[in-house]
Design a protein around this motif. Sequence first.
Motif, PDB file in Angstrom:
ATOM      1  N   LEU A 116       0.830  -1.197   0.000  1.00  0.00           N
ATOM      2  CA  LEU A 116       0.000   0.000   0.000  1.00  0.00           C
ATOM      3  C   LEU A 116       0.873   1.259   0.000  1.00  0.00           C
ATOM      4  N   ALA A 117       1.987   1.200   0.684  1.00  0.00           N
ATOM      5  CA  ALA A 117       2.893   2.345   0.776  1.00  0.00           C
ATOM      6  C   ALA A 117       3.542   2.681  -0.568  1.00  0.00           C
ATOM      7  N   GLU A 118       3.459   1.766  -1.522  1.00  0.00           N
ATOM      8  CA  GLU A 118       4.035   2.000  -2.850  1.00  0.00           C
ATOM      9  C   GLU A 118       3.144   2.876  -3.724  1.00  0.00           C
ATOM     10  N   ASP A 119       1.879   3.044  -3.332  1.00  0.00           N
ATOM     11  CA  ASP A 119       0.936   3.815  -4.136  1.00  0.00           C
ATOM     12  C   ASP A 119       1.105   5.318  -3.922  1.00  0.00           C
ATOM     13  N   LEU A 135      -6.553  10.747  -0.778  1.00  0.00           N
ATOM     14  CA  LEU A 135      -5.491  11.746  -0.625  1.00  0.00           C
ATOM     15  C   LEU A 135      -4.150  11.128  -0.998  1.00  0.00           C
ATOM     16  N   LYS A 136      -3.120  11.919  -0.969  1.00  0.00           N
ATOM     17  CA  LYS A 136      -1.772  11.439  -1.282  1.00  0.00           C
ATOM     18  C   LYS A 136      -1.276  10.546  -0.142  1.00  0.00           C
ATOM     19  N   TYR A 137      -0.668   9.423  -0.496  1.00  0.00           N
ATOM     20  CA  TYR A 137      -0.144   8.534   0.533  1.00  0.00           C
ATOM     21  C   TYR A 137       0.871   9.265   1.405  1.00  0.00           C
ATOM     22  N   LYS A 138       1.684  10.122   0.800  1.00  0.00           N
ATOM     23  CA  LYS A 138       2.712  10.851   1.573  1.00  0.00           C
ATOM     24  C   LYS A 138       2.084  11.705   2.669  1.00  0.00           C
TER      25      LYS A 138
END
Length: 169
Positions: A116-119, A135-138
Amino acid sequence: MPVEKLKTFLDENKVKYVTIKHSSAYTSQEIAAKAHISGKEFAKTVIVKIDGRLAMAVLPASYQVDFKMLEEIFGTTKVALATEAEFNRFFPDCEVGAMPPFGNLYDMEVFVAESLAEDEDIAFNAGNHTEMIQLKYKDFERLVEPRVFKFSWKTVSFPGDPSERWAVN
């Protein structure tokens, strides 16, 4: 109202997001499909119990938790899915099964599957079964500060038997 608490938090932290309303849906795959979002990009929140303490495991809708992996990561044999009775009191403003993955708002540690963190983007339930937020993962990572590691597998169904599921890496 659950979505207002989350929106206020996001607004206070100057996060850009989109709210998507959809007809009632109760499984993460169903919600992703209704909103036309990839099952890999839609995050489901699973409440797990690790040595008796509750935590949020956040993973793509199309994946499932690998409890053996979590046991290895935490060096224990006591990792299980929490029951509604065990976690319901932590989310008084949310509908059961629609908790957003913001453990920091509910005094709960958050673990995110590395897949999931790769998206670039992340979408998730907004506290009810008819609204989601994207929203943006970051931004999610900055606000929640989750621990990221591999603890899930993608599941697939084959056309010959839709009830048969296979785990793939």
